[in-house]
Design an enzyme around this catalytic site. Structure first.
Site, mmCIF file in Angstrom:
data_model
loop_
_atom_site.group_PDB
_atom_site.id
_atom_site.type_symbol
_atom_site.label_atom_id
_atom_site.label_comp_id
_atom_site.label_asym_id
_atom_site.label_seq_id
_atom_site.Cartn_x
_atom_site.Cartn_y
_atom_site.Cartn_z
ATOM 1 N N HIS A 124 30.961 38.514 43.490
ATOM 2 C CA HIS A 124 32.360 38.824 42.950
ATOM 3 C C HIS A 124 33.110 38.277 41.953
ATOM 4 O O HIS A 124 32.916 37.026 42.052
ATOM 5 C CB HIS A 124 32.910 38.853 44.608
ATOM 6 C CG HIS A 124 34.547 39.028 44.322
ATOM 7 N ND1 HIS A 124 35.409 37.715 44.474
ATOM 8 C CD2 HIS A 124 35.286 40.098 44.442
ATOM 9 C CE1 HIS A 124 36.812 38.470 44.373
ATOM 10 N NE2 HIS A 124 36.660 39.850 44.399
ATOM 11 N N HIS A 170 40.398 37.244 35.403
ATOM 12 C CA HIS A 170 41.251 37.862 36.571
ATOM 13 C C HIS A 170 42.712 38.205 36.229
ATOM 14 O O HIS A 170 43.632 37.125 36.230
ATOM 15 C CB HIS A 170 40.881 36.723 37.538
ATOM 16 C CG HIS A 170 41.321 37.141 38.959
ATOM 17 N ND1 HIS A 170 41.545 36.329 40.277
ATOM 18 C CD2 HIS A 170 41.474 38.569 39.837
ATOM 19 C CE1 HIS A 170 41.645 36.878 41.326
ATOM 20 N NE2 HIS A 170 41.586 38.209 41.021
#
Length: 590
Positions: A124, A170
């Site tokens: 992830h 991100h």
């Protein structure tokens, strides 16, 4: 090692007699039983391998190979002319040639079934070096993951500051970006370092159609012929890992219209700070049981758009997608209109990938547990950490695996007990990153019933574990690492991670002031679902005034444990094997 001296104050020192590594009484008894006049010959050792180590096919050549592996220890005078003595026998049992998992078995599961029939080693936010809010993005953690055997790499792709190129970061956080091209090149270079089986790249796409086209060009140019593209047709069944050997696969949602409103929403969906792992001990918070799992329902997760909340977004998006980009997508992360019940319906004419956060899954299994198992028999379910895990911690992977989820996505930099379970699961099947799911997760029963991990089933097997002793800390740690004033006080924790009925942890007594603890304790673990069971092993050093110190850990798939007496190497918090620290243990099944 000589006597150890510990300074208590400037004028006073404590001295402790050094403990020497010595074979436990049970090992001495076995040596007497399988030797003659203090000498164990090749024939004796072969009989020991068959009868005690339960290696039914062990040959005289296998026994001779063990003898040969210890020849370099002749200077220790542990060999007789025709065999070796007790010390040599003990060196073999406690040596690298006697691990708990067979080093020669390699990939042994059937690799010709569809991808949906396997648990897949999944990362992830694979580009993050640390926490989810302000750590650097880099290709280094991607390389490290691939070298460990991870088969699914996740990249979040965004326009760069000039809107003319693509970065990986991100979104909506302070994480420093890394170029997509560098990440793709690193994947190509290291994809098959640890395993020949396919690597899946899951893309979180936040791009305009022109940048999607640019990504299509980058991907095609970087991977060339090793890129698997099924063409315009939707897959009716996933290909097998064997068919896809040494191939790269792209998986993402069908591209969406790039709207300012959507971009604004994504920026709002920043994970909120929380105490997700604030109470973690130095070695990681205890893995929660599948029952009574913690739920935080107010958190917004960045991956929610993969779920079942948007009804017709995918239909609209097809009109705006760059065609060359759509062509690359082999595993579609599609979702039908409607709620979770609709999402979990199985389409006989196509397969797809669905993503749920850990808390969405925890809630879903209460009502739709059987639907999830049926869905994962043909389709792929990806589970990802909830948004408050800003420290890159992880969750209990068993809730996903026990419902058939193939891609249980973990923060590979989020060290702790949950990640140790992930390491343990994927030590199976030669460490290739694909573990065949048990048949009960792949097929319905005679009355169309499916597996329910919360139903108490009869015990299938009982695992008996004996923890004889441990050694190696003296060589791998400074002599005052555990205690400034005395040798360490070690205890071991041994247990099972699995379905709720099988999950348990047990503990040995604490042995004071001893670098080479000899516990000689036995534990039994009744297993109702041994196929999903992982053996957890930890060592800690008792500290009266502070938290106990970490002394090593490992996690092993029960289905692949070798019976008999084995040397079990321990690892640090990051999962890296210590040079010397190991336990001598015995495993038996009944």
């Amino acid at each position: 090692m000589s006597k150890q001296t510990y300074r208590v104050c400037f004028c006073f020192r404590r001295r402790f007699h050094e403990t020497v590594s010595e074979a436990p009484d049970a090992i001495k008894s076995l040596f007497d039983q399988y030797s003659e006049n203090g000498t164990m010959t090749v024939d004796h050792l072969q009989r020991f391998l068959i009868e005690v180590q339960q290696e039914a096919n062990a040959t005289k050549e296998d026994a001779q190979a063990i003898f040969d592996s210890l020849r370099h220890l002749k200077h220790l005078n542990i060999f007789h002319r025709k065999g070796f003595n007790l010390e040599a026998f003990f060196k073999y049992l406690f040596g690298d040639v006697n691990p708990p998992l067979s080093p020669s078995i390699g990939v042994h599961h059937d690799m010709t079934a569809p991808l949906s029939h396997y648990f897949i080693y999944t990362g992830h936010n694979s580009y993050l070096t640390g926490n989810q809010l302000n750590s650097d993005c880099s290709n280094v953690p991607i390389i490290q993951a691939l070298q460990r055997g991870v088969r699914v790499i996740e990249l979040d792709i965004w326009p760069n500051s000039k809107k003319d190129d693509v970065d990986v970061l991100h979104g909506g956080t302070l994480t420093a970006p890394v170029q997509l091209k560098l990440c793709l090149e690193s994947i190509k270079e290291h994809a098959f370092f640890a395993s020949e089986y396919p690597v899946v790249i899951t893309l979180e796409d936040h791009l305009t159609p022109d940048l999607q086209a640019k990504v299509a060009g980058m991907v095609t140019q970087t991977f060339g012929d090793i890129l698997f593209t099924p063409g315009a047709e939707t897959l009716k069944e996933f290909p097998s890992p064997e068919y896809l050997k040494r191939r790269i696969i792209i998986s993402t949602k069908p591209p969406k219209e790039y709207l300012e409103a959507k971009e604004a929403k994504e920026k709002e969906d920043v994970p909120q700070k929380g105490n997700g792992a604030a109470d973690e001990e130095a070695w990681g918070k205890e893995v929660p049981n599948l029952k009574g799992v913690d739920r935080v329902t107010s958190t917004v997760d960045k991956d929610d758009s993969d779920g079942c909340n948007n009804n017709d977004e995918d239909d609209k998006s097809q009109h705006y997608a760059a065609p060359e980009y759509k062509h690359l997508i082999a595993i579609h992360a599609g979702k039908p209109k409607g709620g979770l019940k609709e999402c979990l319906k199985v389409d006989p004419d196509k397969v797809r990938r669905l993503s749920l956060s850990e808390q969405q899954l925890e809630k879903a299994v209460e009502t739709y547990g059987k639907d999830i198992v049926r869905f994962t028999q043909r389709n792929i379910l990806r589970v990802y950490p909830k948004g408050i895990r800003v420290d890159s911690s992880n969750y209990n992977p068993l809730i996903g695996w026990s419902h058939g989820a193939q891609m249980v996505a973990f923060n590979m930099q989020g060290y702790g007990r949950s990640l140790w379970l992930m390491h343990g699961m994927f030590r199976a099947n030669g460490g290739c990153g694909y573990v065949k799911k048990p048949d009960f997760l792949l097929k319905a029963g005679p009355h169309n019933e499916v597996f329910d991990p919360n139903v108490n089933l009869p015990v299938k097997r009982t695992l008996k574990v004996i923890v004889y002793m441990g050694e190696g800390w003296y060589y791998d740690f400074h002599h005052t690492h555990f205690d400034a004033y005395s040798p360490p006080d070690f205890y071991a924790r041994v247990g099972i991670a699995g379905v709720p009925a099988d999950t348990v942890m047990k503990k040995t007594k604490t042995l004071e002031d001893n670098w080479i603890p000899a516990w000689n304790e036995e534990f039994e673990f009744p297993l109702t679902v041994p196929e999903l069971a992982l053996l957890r092993i930890e060592v800690h050093e008792y500290d009266m005034s502070e938290k106990d110190d970490f002394g090593g850990q490992t996690c092993l798939p029960v289905s692949e444990l070798r019976r008999g007496i084995r040397a079990v190497p321990l690892h640090n918090r990051k999962g890296e094997k210590y040079n010397s620290v190991k336990l001598l243990m015995r495993f038996e099944f009944s």
